[in-house]
Design an enzyme around this catalytic site. Structure first.
Site, mmCIF file in Angstrom:
data_model
loop_
_atom_site.group_PDB
_atom_site.id
_atom_site.type_symbol
_atom_site.label_atom_id
_atom_site.label_comp_id
_atom_site.label_asym_id
_atom_site.label_seq_id
_atom_site.Cartn_x
_atom_site.Cartn_y
_atom_site.Cartn_z
ATOM 1 N N SER A 67 0.798 -1.234 0.000
ATOM 2 C CA SER A 67 0.000 0.000 0.000
ATOM 3 C C SER A 67 0.828 1.281 0.000
ATOM 4 C CB SER A 67 -0.929 0.029 1.212
ATOM 5 O OG SER A 67 -1.976 -0.880 1.035
ATOM 6 N N LYS B 277 0.502 3.431 -2.955
ATOM 7 C CA LYS B 277 -0.666 4.309 -3.130
ATOM 8 C C LYS B 277 -0.267 5.785 -3.090
ATOM 9 C CE LYS B 277 -3.742 0.805 -1.097
ATOM 10 N NZ LYS B 277 -4.465 0.368 0.131
ATOM 11 N N TYR C 223 -3.578 -2.241 -10.248
ATOM 12 C CA TYR C 223 -3.478 -2.079 -8.793
ATOM 13 C C TYR C 223 -2.577 -3.166 -8.168
ATOM 14 C CZ TYR C 223 -4.900 -2.234 -3.911
ATOM 15 O OH TYR C 223 -4.894 -2.290 -2.538
ATOM 16 N N TYR D 24 -4.868 3.737 8.045
ATOM 17 C CA TYR D 24 -6.241 3.202 8.167
ATOM 18 C C TYR D 24 -6.808 3.479 9.559
ATOM 19 C CZ TYR D 24 -3.916 1.080 4.317
ATOM 20 O OH TYR D 24 -3.165 0.912 3.203
ATOM 21 N N VAL E 248 1.077 -3.840 3.808
ATOM 22 C CA VAL E 248 1.009 -5.154 4.462
ATOM 23 C C VAL E 248 2.269 -6.000 4.252
ATOM 24 C CG1 VAL E 248 -1.481 -5.501 4.704
ATOM 25 C CG2 VAL E 248 -0.350 -6.137 2.562
HETATM 26 O O1 DON Z 1 -4.936 -4.752 -1.740
HETATM 27 C C1 DON Z 1 -4.366 -5.277 -0.795
HETATM 28 O O2 DON Z 1 -4.963 -5.869 0.079
HETATM 29 C C2 DON Z 1 -2.851 -5.177 -0.750
HETATM 30 N N1 DON Z 1 -2.296 -5.213 -2.060
HETATM 31 C C3 DON Z 1 -2.407 -3.901 -0.101
HETATM 32 C C4 DON Z 1 -2.981 -3.693 1.279
HETATM 33 C C5 DON Z 1 -2.070 -2.977 2.180
HETATM 34 O O3 DON Z 1 -0.883 -2.904 1.992
HETATM 35 C C6 DON Z 1 -2.691 -2.437 3.415
HETATM 36 N N2 DON Z 1 -1.686 -1.880 4.276
HETATM 37 N N3 DON Z 1 -1.403 -1.913 5.374
#
Ligand code: DON
Length: 309
Positions: A64, A67, A191, A243, A261
């Site tokens: 993420s 982003k 994405y 978040y 993540v």
């Molecule tokens: O879309 C997802 O679930 C992952 N590619 C990215 C989520 C993420 O990194 C949330 N961060 N803490």
């Protein structure tokens, strides 16, 4: 002059006995394979010097954190019209939550929750084939990091596509509201590839430097965005970058930050430095456990929090 190297060595020493804390993200099978007992930190100052400790030269999946870079591209492309399709308020819910979307007619709360980031990718795709949009992002990240060796890990992108049921649900839902303009598979293809960018802490701290220096990369001399835009991206990182853990991160660290993540966090100390930390074990809200602890220590020892002290 503070001795940054001494400070991050101390932070590294404090984290070593805690290696393995938290839980590695396992909903993306390729990420579940990562050895959790790793910790890296890199600090690049606005003077252009990079300091590293621990596993700062090991590439990891930035997830993420991408982003932030995609939002920067979208704002460059669509300007303030981005905000017709995505909000700027903290969500108070998990990064992959679907509940607010129905109540708010398919307009995601902010560009950092998954739904918001998927809309941002859709905006960058305008006039492009998916492959071109991915290429544009990769070149942008290479440009801001001043490092052409940065790559996208296709195995991670593929692995996430195979298990991305939740993101497919979010994207289909938004498409039904007319807030995605491209086919769902194409948008998610972009994405998932942006999330699969593989970078080291050292590369990531350099990539974020323009945000610490009023939009200008002091290493290359390039103006990436205006000072006003850099301020606004930092504001969104502070309020929405973690978040439903954003308030807690602001309380403990007090810096704009964006987590992923994969266990990485990019934090910006405006006027001072760009900082990247990485440790794969996550806390309950999906942010790196040791990464957050390390940044709290760094903010305390340097006094870099935007709130002082
Ligand atoms: O879309 C997802 O679930 C992952 N590619 C990215 C989520 C993420 O990194 C949330 N961060 N803490």
């Amino acid at each position: 002059m503070q001795d940054i190297q001494l400070i991050i060595n101390r932070i590294h020493d404090a984290m070593v006995p805690r290696l393995g804390e938290g839980k590695v993200a396992d909903y993306i099978p390729e990420l579940a394979k990562i050895d959790p007992k790793q910790f890296g930190i890199a600090v690049t100052t606005v003077e252009g010097e990079t300091f590293v400790a621990g596993d700062a030269l090991v590439p990891f999946s930035i997830q993420s954190i991408s982003k932030v870079f995609m939002l920067t591209l979208a704002l460059g492309k669509a300007g303030e019209t981005v905000w017709n399709r995505v909000g700027r308020e903290p969500s108070g819910s998990a990064f992959n939550s679907i509940v607010q979307l129905e109540r708010e007619s398919g307009i995601p709360r902010n560009p950092f929750v998954n739904a918001g980031a998927i809309v941002v990718s859709d905006i960058v795709m305008a006039g492009h084939q998916p492959r071109e949009a991915i290429g544009e992002l990769l070149r942008f990240v290479q440009y801001v990091a001043d490092d052409d060796s940065i790559i996208i890990d296709n195995a991670v992108a593929k692995s996430e596509n195979a298990t991305g049921y939740r993101n497919y649900a979010l994207a289909n839902f938004m498409r039904s509201f007319g807030n995605l303009h491209h086919p769902v598979e194409h948008v998610l293809g972009v994405y998932f590839h942006q999330c699969a960018l593989a970078m080291t802490c050292s590369q990531l701290s350099r990539a974020g430097l323009f945000l610490a220096n009023q939009g200008r990369n002091p290493l290359s001399g390039h103006t990436v965005v205006s000072a006003r835009r850099a301020k606004r991206i930092n504001a969104l990182m502070l309020t929405c970058g973690h978040y439903d853990g954003s308030g807690d991160f602001a309380y403990h660290v007090g810096l704009p930050g964006k987590s992923g993540v994969g266990g990485g966090i990019l934090a910006i100390a405006p006027g001072k430095a760009s900082i990247a930390v990485w440790s794969p074990g996550l806390n309950k809200v999906g942010n790196s456990a040791l990464g957050s602890a390390a940044l709290e220590m760094l903010a305390n020892e340097t006094g870099w929090s935007v709130f002082g002290a």
